[in-house]
Design a protein around this motif. Structure first.
Motif, mmCIF file in Angstrom:
data_model
loop_
_atom_site.group_PDB
_atom_site.id
_atom_site.type_symbol
_atom_site.label_atom_id
_atom_site.label_comp_id
_atom_site.label_asym_id
_atom_site.label_seq_id
_atom_site.Cartn_x
_atom_site.Cartn_y
_atom_site.Cartn_z
ATOM 1 N N ALA A 152 0.839 -1.206 0.000
ATOM 2 C CA ALA A 152 0.000 0.000 0.000
ATOM 3 C C ALA A 152 0.865 1.244 0.000
ATOM 4 C CB ALA A 152 -0.949 -0.003 1.200
ATOM 5 N N GLY A 153 1.992 1.181 -0.715
ATOM 6 C CA GLY A 153 2.815 2.374 -0.919
ATOM 7 C C GLY A 153 2.253 3.185 -2.079
ATOM 8 N N VAL A 157 -6.090 -4.358 -1.081
ATOM 9 C CA VAL A 157 -4.701 -3.901 -0.970
ATOM 10 C C VAL A 157 -4.209 -4.278 0.420
ATOM 11 C CG1 VAL A 157 -3.124 -1.931 -1.153
ATOM 12 C CG2 VAL A 157 -5.276 -1.912 -2.443
ATOM 13 N N ILE A 158 -3.122 -5.026 0.474
ATOM 14 C CA ILE A 158 -2.588 -5.402 1.798
ATOM 15 C C ILE A 158 -1.205 -4.786 1.991
ATOM 16 C CG2 ILE A 158 -3.863 -7.570 1.968
ATOM 17 C CD1 ILE A 158 -1.168 -8.980 1.237
ATOM 18 N N ALA A 216 0.051 1.386 8.346
ATOM 19 C CA ALA A 216 -0.765 2.383 7.641
ATOM 20 C C ALA A 216 -0.348 2.410 6.173
ATOM 21 C CB ALA A 216 -0.554 3.767 8.278
ATOM 22 N N PRO A 217 -1.200 2.966 5.302
ATOM 23 C CA PRO A 217 -0.791 3.112 3.900
ATOM 24 C C PRO A 217 0.303 4.179 3.778
ATOM 25 C CG PRO A 217 -3.179 3.372 4.167
ATOM 26 C CD PRO A 217 -2.573 3.413 5.537
ATOM 27 N N GLY A 218 1.045 4.135 2.685
ATOM 28 C CA GLY A 218 2.057 5.173 2.444
ATOM 29 C C GLY A 218 3.463 4.630 2.237
ATOM 30 N N GLY A 219 3.651 3.324 2.484
ATOM 31 C CA GLY A 219 4.951 2.713 2.202
ATOM 32 C C GLY A 219 6.086 3.368 2.978
ATOM 33 N N LEU A 261 -6.121 -3.485 3.790
ATOM 34 C CA LEU A 261 -5.804 -4.235 5.015
ATOM 35 C C LEU A 261 -4.355 -3.971 5.394
ATOM 36 C CD1 LEU A 261 -7.455 -7.671 4.084
ATOM 37 C CD2 LEU A 261 -8.410 -5.863 5.518
ATOM 38 N N THR A 262 -4.161 -3.119 6.388
ATOM 39 C CA THR A 262 -2.794 -2.902 6.877
ATOM 40 C C THR A 262 -2.473 -3.998 7.897
ATOM 41 O OG1 THR A 262 -3.691 -1.368 8.489
ATOM 42 C CG2 THR A 262 -2.812 -0.416 6.470
#
Ligand code: FAD
Length: 472
Positions: free
Chosen positions: A10-11, A31-32, A37-40, A108-109
């Motif tokens: 999720a970057g 997206v896993i 958190a998202p953002g890589g 899904l983080t």
């Protein structure tokens, strides 16, 4: 847990792909990411980082980053805004939330992809430890093939002995002031950022020592400005084409690119070999040129309390010297492989220096085309550059691919409209004399440049230093 597309990562690229895909296709995307958190890699960015490129063409296609204002002061004065690390993190959190609100995307983080099993893709919930078998009805999308490596999370390639003070660049603001001087380790943009931060915070240039295993080439930021300043981008590309068409050999090519202002290096008297496609402003360049103590003895092997052992020698140090680790690779070097494969999409660079655009483009092509061979023709992989020797291959491949896009009206239309396309404003400015001159220069030289760069690249590959990283 079953889904049409399972995106691993999720970057920036995983989110940009999902965003472009669901904008055009009625599909379910999961997206896993193993991060929280998202953002890589932006989740671990150092406190004073900013995008090196303008915010205007970074992120996901459906959501603007920033407000496209032009900075009035500071090192970016006169140029389009560049988001700081915190803004980038907030932006990706918002982009992910908006995707989730479409009802088509589930994020899904703290979920880690373990590999493929007999009953599907194995995804571990890192909170519960439960491993799920996820069936991707259409494709598994690998958005971590080029996963970034940053100082906060990488394992340094050198040893640190007790008594030596070594820390990642993230800790510089907290640690600054607790030593007598600084030794910055690394050749790239992160090291430049650390040096500029020190200088901006009043550290005397003579108190900074810079360990640079290689000298690097950078771009001048003025040639990467979008929107009202898009003329600078086409000017830069036209200089690439002119230099490529006229270069007698590779050294002559670098000479021409530097003479035209297209490439810059910190020390003009030293050969530069590193190139990662990053940009500096003239102010940043002036600032780091004040640092005169540069150690060029190869990579660091070990840092002890009283000496630094490098590949080609050693230098003294002390326990009150703060050593700032800026040596992470940044962009991962990975060999080219087809982007569209049976049951799988392997996100990679297509147009050089445009990671967000490329991931979104692959999402749009996936939504608009059925045949993998056709998709691969439109999106051939173009590996990140490890050094300046990769420049001819990377640039000529971009030009050839862009030419293909022009004969696909629907795709050319998508590209023209995309906020991630750095050249998006070109049509609106094409009647301006300097823009027209640059465009004519580009059109005159691009064909011969493709041929010439192919020859120069070929001569390198057959020589002893050829790396043949890109067999395609
Ligand atoms: C410091 C830095 C600054 C940059 N600045 C710019 C810039 O200004 N402009 C620009 O255009 N480009 C810039 N780049 C280039 C960079 O490629 C992009 O900015 C982008 O953020 C990279 O996104 P990514 O999705 O490829 O990789 P990442 O951000 O690394 O994301 C990959 C994700 O995959 C996840 N992952 C990996 N393995 C698994 C697994 N098994 N299971 C689940 N999840 C997994 C990771 O946790 C990670 O979150 C910069 C790069 C760096 C390193």
């Amino acid at each position: 847990m079953n889904t049409d597309y399972l995106v691993i990562g999720a970057g920036a690229t995983g989110l940009a792909f999902a965003d472009a895909l669901v904008a055009e296709a009625d599909v379910e995307v999961t997206v896993i990411d193993r991060r929280q958190a998202p953002g890589g890699h932006w989740l671990h960015a150092y406190p004073f980082i900013r995008l090196h490129s303008p915010s205007a063409y970074y992120g996901v296609n459906s959501l603007a980053l920033g407000e496209d204002h032009i900075d009035e002061s500071g090192e970016n004065a006169g140029y389009y805004e560049r988001a700081r690390g915190g803004e980038v993190r907030e932006y990706f959190a918002e982009a992910a939330a908006r995707l989730a609100r479409t009802g088509q995307v589930r994020i899904l983080t703290e979920h880690e992809h373990l590999g493929s099993g007999t009953a599907g893709e194995q995804v571990r919930d890192m909170n519960t430890g439960v491993v799920h078998d996820v069936v991707a009805r259409r494709k598994v999308v690998d958005a971590r093939y080029l996963e970034a490596s940053v100082p906060a999370t990488h394992t340094p390639s050198f040893e640190v002995s007790p008594g030596a003070r070594v820390f990642p660049v993230n800790e510089l603001p907290a640690a600054a002031g607790s030593g007598s001087s600084y030794t910055v380790l690394g050749s790239g943009k992160t090291a430049v950022d650390a040096c500029v931060w020190l200088l901006d915070n009043g550290v005397d240039p003579d108190s900074i020592r810079w360990v640079r295993p290689r000298d690097a080439w950078f771009h001048d930021r003025s040639q990467f400005q979008p929107l009202e300043q898009v003329g600078g981008i086409i000017e830069g590309i036209s200089l690439d084409a002119e230099a490529g068409a006229q270069a007698a050999d590779l050294d002559d090519l670098w000479h021409r690119l530097e003479a035209s202002g297209r490439l810059v290096r910190i020390d003009r008297s030293r050969p530069a070999t590193m190139y990662r496609g990053t940009m500096l402003s003239p102010r940043e360049l002036r600032a780091v040129r004040q640092i005169e103590t540069v150690v060029r003895l190869g990579r660091v092997r070990r840092i002890e309390a009283d000496r630094i052992v490098l590949e080609h020698g050693e230098v003294e140090t002390r326990s009150d010297v703060l050593h700032v680790d800026c040596t992470a690779l940044g962009l991962r070097d990975a060999p080219a492989a087809p982007i569209f494969q049976p049951g799988r999409i392997l996100l990679q660079q297509v147009r050089h220096l445009s990671p967000s655009f490329n991931a979104a483009l692959v999402g749009a092509v996936e939504a608009r085309r059925d045949d993998d061979a056709d998709k691969n023709r439109l999106c051939p992989p173009n590996p990140y550059p490890a050094g300046i020797e990769d420049w001819p291959r990377m640039v000529r491949r971009t030009w050839k691919t862009e030419h293909r896009w022009l004969s696909e009206p629907d795709l050319a239309g998508w590209i023209a409209e995309s906020r991630l396309n750095l050249l998006g404003a070109l049509p609106a400015h094409v009647t301006e004399p300097p823009v027209r001159t640059a465009l004519e220069r580009y059109l005159t030289h691009v064909g011969p440049a493709i041929e010439r760069l192919e020859q120069l690249d070929g001569s390198r590959r057959s020589g002893p230093v050829g790396t043949a990283r890109d067999p395609a």
